[in-house]
Design an enzyme around this catalytic site. Structure first.
Site, PDB file in Angstrom:
ATOM      1  N   HIS A 199      -7.407  -4.808   9.870  1.00 62.34           N
ATOM      2  CA  HIS A 199      -7.067  -4.554   8.470  1.00 62.34           C
ATOM      3  C   HIS A 199      -5.768  -5.258   8.080  1.00 62.34           C
ATOM      4  O   HIS A 199      -4.886  -5.481   8.902  1.00 62.34           O
ATOM      5  CB  HIS A 199      -7.053  -3.059   8.129  1.00 62.34           C
ATOM      6  CG  HIS A 199      -5.906  -2.262   8.640  1.00 62.34           C
ATOM      7  ND1 HIS A 199      -6.061  -1.013   9.182  1.00 62.34           N
ATOM      8  CD2 HIS A 199      -4.568  -2.492   8.670  1.00 62.34           C
ATOM      9  CE1 HIS A 199      -4.883  -0.524   9.525  1.00 62.34           C
ATOM     10  NE2 HIS A 199      -3.957  -1.410   9.220  1.00 62.34           N
ATOM     11  N   GLU A 253      -9.671  -1.992   5.006  1.00 59.73           N
ATOM     12  CA  GLU A 253     -10.377  -1.713   6.251  1.00 59.73           C
ATOM     13  C   GLU A 253     -11.672  -2.543   6.325  1.00 59.73           C
ATOM     14  O   GLU A 253     -12.183  -2.979   5.287  1.00 59.73           O
ATOM     15  CB  GLU A 253     -10.751  -0.216   6.297  1.00 59.73           C
ATOM     16  CG  GLU A 253      -9.556   0.737   6.197  1.00 59.73           C
ATOM     17  CD  GLU A 253      -8.784   0.884   7.508  1.00 59.73           C
ATOM     18  OE1 GLU A 253      -8.796  -0.054   8.325  1.00 59.73           O
ATOM     19  OE2 GLU A 253      -8.160   1.942   7.692  1.00 59.73           O
ATOM     20  N   ASP A 270       0.809  -1.216   0.000  1.00 66.37           N
ATOM     21  CA  ASP A 270       0.000   0.000   0.000  1.00 66.37           C
ATOM     22  C   ASP A 270       0.846   1.271   0.000  1.00 66.37           C
ATOM     23  O   ASP A 270       2.062   1.231   0.175  1.00 66.37           O
ATOM     24  CB  ASP A 270      -0.960   0.007   1.202  1.00 66.37           C
ATOM     25  CG  ASP A 270      -0.295  -0.464   2.493  1.00 66.37           C
ATOM     26  OD1 ASP A 270       0.944  -0.408   2.584  1.00 66.37           O
ATOM     27  OD2 ASP A 270      -1.013  -0.887   3.406  1.00 66.37           O
ATOM     28  N   ASN A 283      -7.931  -2.866  13.898  1.00 68.04           N
ATOM     29  CA  ASN A 283      -9.315  -3.176  13.510  1.00 68.04           C
ATOM     30  C   ASN A 283      -9.376  -4.376  12.564  1.00 68.04           C
ATOM     31  O   ASN A 283     -10.393  -4.642  11.951  1.00 68.04           O
ATOM     32  CB  ASN A 283      -9.971  -1.951  12.854  1.00 68.04           C
ATOM     33  CG  ASN A 283      -9.227  -1.496  11.607  1.00 68.04           C
ATOM     34  OD1 ASN A 283      -8.225  -2.106  11.210  1.00 68.04           O
ATOM     35  ND2 ASN A 283      -9.705  -0.440  10.969  1.00 68.04           N
TER      36      ASN A 283
HETATM   37  O1  LIG Z   1       2.733  -2.651  12.297  1.00 62.96           O
HETATM   38  P1  LIG Z   1       1.786  -1.576  12.681  1.00 62.96           P
HETATM   39  O2  LIG Z   1       2.423  -0.223  12.645  1.00 62.96           O
HETATM   40  O3  LIG Z   1       1.081  -1.872  13.970  1.00 62.96           O
HETATM   41  O4  LIG Z   1       0.687  -1.551  11.558  1.00 62.96           O
HETATM   42  C1  LIG Z   1      -0.093  -2.656  11.273  1.00 62.96           C
HETATM   43  C2  LIG Z   1      -0.598  -2.554   9.880  1.00 62.96           C
HETATM   44  O5  LIG Z   1      -1.091  -1.270   9.659  1.00 62.96           O
HETATM   45  C3  LIG Z   1      -0.481  -0.678   8.546  1.00 62.96           C
HETATM   46  O6  LIG Z   1       0.622   0.085   8.966  1.00 62.96           O
HETATM   47  C4  LIG Z   1      -1.430   0.196   7.876  1.00 62.96           C
HETATM   48  O7  LIG Z   1      -2.020   0.989   8.850  1.00 62.96           O
HETATM   49  C5  LIG Z   1      -0.040  -1.822   7.740  1.00 62.96           C
HETATM   50  O8  LIG Z   1       0.872  -1.465   6.774  1.00 62.96           O
HETATM   51  C6  LIG Z   1       0.454  -2.717   8.818  1.00 62.96           C
HETATM   52  O9  LIG Z   1       0.527  -3.997   8.374  1.00 62.96           O
END
Ligand SMILES: O=P(O)(O)OC[C@H]1O[C@](O)(CO)[C@@H](O)[C@@H]1O
Length: 242
Positions: A138, A143, A67, A136
């Site tokens: 994702h 999402e 992404d 959440n």
């Molecule tokens: O590793 P983090 O910073 O908790 O994020 C979890 C997920 O959320 C994202 O940063 C997107 O918000 C993803 O790229 C990642 O896999």
């Protein structure tokens, strides 16, 4: 599904890196699906270490990131393009022309999504897709929704996601409200999935994603349908798993 729990972050990062390097050692032209966020930083450090030790070369791999934020230029310090260069690409022998990240600056975002899908298709199947997990549920930036998109698409980021990611942005900077993300269909087409989750704050969502009903309300729950899913958790993230 293979769930492995680690009692230290270092061991988890080593194990994740070993899985990825194993794939590249077997197939130097492997197609790697990469993730961003806080979770994979230590894994990328370990990959750089393994590269410096001469254990692996990324010269022939092709990479696709999950992404990118809409509106951030590749040199913006919070763009995922910048993140990948800082954390991995600048430190190993990957060929920059074979690294792929959606462009958040494309004037026609729909066109950019279809260009990205075509690139993935042309590369053949993603051999391993690294994934983090949002609070959440994702994956990538898919999402929770009533319906999930299969291919690359533009998403409105959930308020919770923006709040979670605000920690990476400087004071006064806005977290973008949109992103381009690979779709769940593309993620599920990868040959192997490697989901990595760390921290107590993710324990509840890990449990829902891996042991709860398969629902678009928790996009990661769809990973349960994949025949080659490996999940690496630290003890805190795995604490509510049976
Ligand atoms: O590793 P983090 O910073 O908790 O994020 C979890 C997920 O959320 C994202 O940063 C997107 O918000 C993803 O790229 C990642 O896999």
């Amino acid at each position: 599904m293979n769930i492995i729990t680690f009692d230290s972050e270092a061991k988890l990062n080593e194990a994740a890196a070993r899985i990825i390097t194993g794939i590249v050692q077997t197939n130097p032209s492997a197609v790697l699906g990469l993730a961003t966020g806080g979770t994979p930083v230590g894994i990328y450090k370990q990959l750089v270490h393994d590269y410096n030790e001469g254990l692996v070369s990324f010269k022939k791999v092709t990479t696709f990131n999950l992404d990118e934020y809409v509106g951030l230029a590749p040199d913006h310090h919070q763009s995922y393009s910048y993140y990948m260069r800082e954390n991995l690409f600048n430190h190993v022998d990957v060929d920059a022309s074979r690294t792929n990240i959606p462009s958040g600056l494309a004037s026609d975002l729909v066109e950019e999504c279809s260009r990205y899908d075509q690139l993935i298709q042309a590369a053949g199947r993603i051999d391993i897709q690294l994934l983090g997990l949002g609070h959440n549920g994702h994956i990538g930036f898919n999402e929770p929704e009533e319906e999930l998109s299969s291919g690359t698409h533009v998403v409105e980021l959930a308020e919770e996601t923006k709040q979670a990611n605000a920690r990476f942005f400087s004071e006064g900077e806005q977290v973008p409200s949109q992103a381009i993300t690979m779709g769940v269909g593309t993620i599920l087409k990868a040959k192997t999935l490697l989901l990595v989750v760390k921290g107590k704050d993710k324990a509840e969502i890990v449990k829902r994603a891996l042991t709860g009903p398969i629902t678009t309300d928790v996009p990661a729950s769809l990973l349960q349908t994949h025949p080659q899913l490996t999940v690496l958790v630290d003890q805190a993230a795995g604490s509510l798993l049976p």
